[in-house]
Motif scaffolding. Structure first.
Motif, PDB file in Angstrom:
ATOM      1  N   ASP A 183      44.780  52.180  34.862  1.00 26.56           N
ATOM      2  CA  ASP A 183      43.777  51.299  34.262  1.00 26.56           C
ATOM      3  C   ASP A 183      43.509  50.118  35.187  1.00 26.56           C
ATOM      4  OD1 ASP A 183      43.736  52.833  31.895  1.00 26.56           O
ATOM      5  OD2 ASP A 183      45.490  51.743  31.133  1.00 26.56           O
ATOM      6  N   LEU A 184      42.262  49.659  35.217  1.00 23.65           N
ATOM      7  CA  LEU A 184      41.932  48.434  35.930  1.00 23.65           C
ATOM      8  C   LEU A 184      42.485  47.248  35.152  1.00 23.65           C
ATOM      9  CD1 LEU A 184      38.236  49.058  37.043  1.00 23.65           C
ATOM     10  CD2 LEU A 184      40.312  49.252  38.434  1.00 23.65           C
ATOM     11  N   SER A 185      43.084  46.303  35.875  1.00 24.25           N
ATOM     12  CA  SER A 185      43.674  45.151  35.211  1.00 24.25           C
ATOM     13  C   SER A 185      43.856  44.026  36.219  1.00 24.25           C
ATOM     14  CB  SER A 185      45.014  45.534  34.572  1.00 24.25           C
ATOM     15  OG  SER A 185      45.511  44.477  33.785  1.00 24.25           O
ATOM     16  N   ILE A 186      44.416  42.918  35.753  1.00 23.16           N
ATOM     17  CA  ILE A 186      44.783  41.817  36.629  1.00 23.16           C
ATOM     18  C   ILE A 186      46.234  41.451  36.355  1.00 23.16           C
ATOM     19  CG2 ILE A 186      42.421  40.902  36.623  1.00 23.16           C
ATOM     20  CD1 ILE A 186      43.548  38.568  34.883  1.00 23.16           C
ATOM     21  N   ALA A 222      30.509  43.025  37.895  1.00 22.54           N
ATOM     22  CA  ALA A 222      29.067  42.959  38.152  1.00 22.54           C
ATOM     23  C   ALA A 222      28.517  41.574  37.822  1.00 22.54           C
ATOM     24  CB  ALA A 222      28.344  44.031  37.342  1.00 22.54           C
ATOM     25  N   ALA A 223      29.058  40.958  36.765  1.00 19.81           N
ATOM     26  CA  ALA A 223      28.610  39.618  36.375  1.00 19.81           C
ATOM     27  C   ALA A 223      29.180  38.546  37.289  1.00 19.81           C
ATOM     28  CB  ALA A 223      29.015  39.328  34.933  1.00 19.81           C
ATOM     29  N   SER A 224      30.409  38.757  37.761  1.00 17.45           N
ATOM     30  CA  SER A 224      31.089  37.764  38.592  1.00 17.45           C
ATOM     31  C   SER A 224      31.845  38.490  39.701  1.00 17.45           C
ATOM     32  CB  SER A 224      32.045  36.932  37.731  1.00 17.45           C
ATOM     33  OG  SER A 224      32.608  35.880  38.467  1.00 17.45           O
ATOM     34  N   PRO A 225      31.188  38.794  40.824  1.00 22.60           N
ATOM     35  CA  PRO A 225      31.778  39.641  41.873  1.00 22.60           C
ATOM     36  C   PRO A 225      33.113  39.152  42.419  1.00 22.60           C
ATOM     37  CG  PRO A 225      29.418  39.386  42.229  1.00 22.60           C
ATOM     38  CD  PRO A 225      29.782  38.448  41.111  1.00 22.60           C
ATOM     39  N   GLU A 226      33.383  37.859  42.392  1.00 23.24           N
ATOM     40  CA  GLU A 226      34.644  37.345  42.930  1.00 23.24           C
ATOM     41  C   GLU A 226      35.853  37.899  42.178  1.00 23.24           C
ATOM     42  OE1 GLU A 226      36.671  33.069  44.256  1.00 23.24           O
ATOM     43  OE2 GLU A 226      34.831  33.097  43.062  1.00 23.24           O
ATOM     44  N   LEU A 227      35.647  38.304  40.928  1.00 22.05           N
ATOM     45  CA  LEU A 227      36.742  38.876  40.147  1.00 22.05           C
ATOM     46  C   LEU A 227      37.332  40.113  40.810  1.00 22.05           C
ATOM     47  CD1 LEU A 227      38.437  38.919  37.499  1.00 22.05           C
ATOM     48  CD2 LEU A 227      36.587  40.289  36.475  1.00 22.05           C
ATOM     49  N   SER A 228      36.541  40.839  41.564  1.00 19.24           N
ATOM     50  CA  SER A 228      37.012  42.086  42.182  1.00 19.24           C
ATOM     51  C   SER A 228      38.213  41.869  43.101  1.00 19.24           C
ATOM     52  CB  SER A 228      35.881  42.750  42.972  1.00 19.24           C
ATOM     53  OG  SER A 228      35.471  41.928  44.052  1.00 19.24           O
ATOM     54  N   SER A 264      37.880  45.082  21.965  1.00 16.54           N
ATOM     55  CA  SER A 264      38.181  46.262  22.776  1.00 16.54           C
ATOM     56  C   SER A 264      38.658  45.835  24.157  1.00 16.54           C
ATOM     57  CB  SER A 264      36.942  47.150  22.905  1.00 16.54           C
ATOM     58  OG  SER A 264      35.866  46.425  23.457  1.00 16.54           O
ATOM     59  N   ARG A 265      39.022  46.818  24.983  1.00 16.91           N
ATOM     60  CA  ARG A 265      39.520  46.514  26.317  1.00 16.91           C
ATOM     61  C   ARG A 265      38.454  45.823  27.159  1.00 16.91           C
ATOM     62  NH1 ARG A 265      43.375  51.303  28.642  1.00 16.91           N
ATOM     63  NH2 ARG A 265      44.686  51.601  26.791  1.00 16.91           N
ATOM     64  N   TYR A 266      38.929  45.021  28.099  1.00 18.81           N
ATOM     65  CA  TYR A 266      37.990  44.404  29.030  1.00 18.81           C
ATOM     66  C   TYR A 266      37.304  45.487  29.849  1.00 18.81           C
ATOM     67  CZ  TYR A 266      40.436  39.953  28.193  1.00 18.81           C
ATOM     68  OH  TYR A 266      40.970  38.825  27.627  1.00 18.81           O
ATOM     69  N   ASP A 267      35.994  45.362  29.988  1.00 21.06           N
ATOM     70  CA  ASP A 267      35.212  46.271  30.832  1.00 21.06           C
ATOM     71  C   ASP A 267      35.129  45.642  32.222  1.00 21.06           C
ATOM     72  OD1 ASP A 267      33.237  47.714  32.163  1.00 21.06           O
ATOM     73  OD2 ASP A 267      32.136  48.134  30.307  1.00 21.06           O
ATOM     74  N   PHE A 268      36.104  45.961  33.064  1.00 18.74           N
ATOM     75  CA  PHE A 268      36.181  45.299  34.368  1.00 18.74           C
ATOM     76  C   PHE A 268      34.994  45.594  35.282  1.00 18.74           C
ATOM     77  CE2 PHE A 268      40.591  44.533  33.136  1.00 18.74           C
ATOM     78  CZ  PHE A 268      40.736  43.219  33.549  1.00 18.74           C
TER      79      PHE A 268
END
Length: 350
Positions: free
Chosen positions: A53-56, A37-43, A28-32
């Motif tokens: 949609d949230l994405s990178i 929450a697991a890795s705050p630097e991703l924000s 399924s889609r990534y739950d950003f």
């Protein structure tokens, strides 16, 4: 010596239409929000795309690395994972698919030993060898975390071996499962890595499939253009791409060091060497396997199996959306020998 009768089977044991393997948690889609929450630097690299949609941006190497770090931390309890600049940063969902399909392959041998329903062998009794693990060490990580297998990873690049070893040693969930070895002879696959009395239940390999650095660069450029094209057509499942970003820094996302991407003759030459050398280790390994990126490569590789006298072979088809690949598997052991191997190595004292 007279060649053994050979069984060839083409199958995808647990495929799911055009999606990933049915046990793959990345279907399924990534739950950003959960990943952040697991890795705050991703924000810092997650944004809203034009579809809301949230994405990178998947052409940004830093964004891809941060996403991988978050995925590994959230889903696989890997707290430390880092790469030197310019080394291959793999897409985790597709790499996990290879592990799941190999688990199905092993279960076929175990089924013969048990004469019961499909059962996937788990734990440290299973010993796997990853040829060309790279600095990312991704197959040993996933195999250890998904099924508890032990891994030996080999590579011709000393920096890659040291990086992979650091990753393994820095994670309590990995360090007792993974050993990293330097292959000092770039022309050898198993020689110099597999000890005389060592046995492996399966070998894995994602071979360099380009024939030259120019072909590798062209392939990376096509990936960026294809991602941009798909993004323009519909809301992407996992990516956001700037089609104008064709700089060398963008290519690093799909790139890597030389041996990770290309070798003279491409994947056909590399896998041919692997197949030929595997004969010298025919009774030290249950299944030899390799990814095959190009469909046309199979027409050149399959005739070699006939000449080698393998007992059986399989082609496992994998598909992620419109991307297709396959796993070529071969064994020098008969079905009876496969079942005996499974019984002796996996079932005793269970």
């Amino acid at each position: 010596m007279k060649p053994k009768s050979r069984k060839t089977v083409s199958r995808s044991p647990a495929s799911q239409g055009k999606g990933l393997h049915q046990r793959n948690i990345h279907n399924s889609r990534y739950d950003f929000p959960e990943l952040i929450a697991a890795s705050p630097e991703l924000s810092s690299v997650v944004t809203e795309n034009k579809f809301g949609d949230l994405s990178i941006n998947f052409s940004d190497p830093r964004a891809v690395k941060l996403l991988n770090q978050a995925l590994l931390k959230l889903h696989y309890q890997v707290d430390f994972w880092d790469l030197p600049e310019g080394y291959l940063c793999p897409p985790i969902p597709g790499r996990a698919d290879y592990i799941h399909y190999i688990a199905d392959l092993l279960s076929l041998s175990l089924k013969g030993a048990l004469s019961s329903e499909q059962h996937i062998p788990r734990g440290k009794r299973i010993s796997a060898l990853d040829i060309g693990m790279g600095a990312n060490c991704i197959y040993p990580i996933l195999g250890a975390r998904l099924y508890g297998w032990k891994f030996v990873g080999s590579d011709v690049n000393a920096v890659a071996v040291n990086t992979a070893n650091t990753i393994a040693q820095m994670n309590a969930t990995l360090k007792s499962h993974i050993r990293c070895r330097l292959q000092s002879d770039s022309q050898s696959i198993f020689k110099g890595v597999v000890a005389p009395n060592e046995r492996f239940d399966v070998t894995l390999c994602n071979p360099p499939f380009h024939r030259s650095i120019e072909e590798a660069t062209d392939g990376s450029e096509r990936k960026i253009k294809n991602l941009a094209k798909n993004s323009a057509k519909k809301s992407p499942m996992h990516s956001s791409v700037n089609p104008s970003d064709n700089s060398s820094s963008a290519l690093l996302n799909f790139g890597g060091q030389g041996a990770e991407l290309w070798c003279p003759g491409g994947e056909v030459a590399f896998i041919t060497r692997m197949m030929q050398e595997s004969r010298d280790f025919s009774h030290q390994c249950l299944w030899f396997t390799s990814l095959v990126s190009k469909q046309e490569s199979l027409s050149l590789l399959k005739p070699l199996l006939n000449k080698m006298g393998v007992a059986q072979s399989r082609i496992i088809n994998m598909q992620q959306g419109n991307k297709q690949t396959r796993i070529l598997c071969w064994s020098f052991l008969s079905e009876t020998e496969l079942a005996t191997w499974a019984n002796e190595r996996w079932l005793i004292n269970q």
